[in-house]
Design a protein around this motif. Structure first.
Motif: not given
Length: 144
Positions: A63-90
């Motif tokens: 319905d175009g109401v909720g945010p788009r979700l983008y999933f990207q492959r990364v080589p590292e597992g979760k250690t310190v870096k956020n596994r989820v972050h917001l991309d603020v569309r400006v």
């Protein structure tokens, strides 16, 4: 008066398609429309260089109401870096210097609110520039 900003939620993971399929089921999201010239998303994937196949997936609110979700492959597992972050569309639709100027202007506004600028990721011929920042607790997000 400030205005509401649209966001895209980006998830770092090892298997973007599997994670996207999970979240589509959880949220009732769907794949975006297949690009012109392709019969399916499998055909889109097959057209990519081998190293880019399976590197990303998208889920969106039908319905175009909720945010788009983008999933990207990364080589590292979760250690310190956020596994989820917001991309603020400006800077949607902007390119080159005009895009960087919009990112910089928003970064300055957010720094005044306690955010911290980390670094600009310049355009690389495939992706447009984005600016990586941290919120007031150090959680990373991107101005996109």
């Amino acid at each position: 008066m400030s205005r509401v900003r649209q966001v895209q939620v980006t998830v770092d993971c090892h298997d973007p398609r599997a994670v996207a399929d999970f979240w589509k089921a959880v949220l009732g999201y769907v794949d975006p429309p297949v690009p012109d010239g392709f019969a399916s998303w499998d055909a889109v994937e097959a057209s990519l260089p081998v190293e880019r196949q399976g590197a990303a997936a998208v889920a969106q609110d039908p319905d175009g109401v909720g945010p788009r979700l983008y999933f990207q492959r990364v080589p590292e597992g979760k250690t310190v870096k956020n596994r989820v972050h917001l991309d603020v569309r400006v800077a949607t639709g902007l390119t080159g210097e005009e895009r960087v100027a919009a990112l910089e202007a928003e970064a300055a506004r957010l720094e005044a609110l306690g955010g911290h600028r980390l670094h600009l990721l310049p355009a690389d011929g495939e992706d447009e520039a984005c600016l990586v920042m941290q919120d007031v607790e150090g959680n990373e997000f991107c101005l996109d």
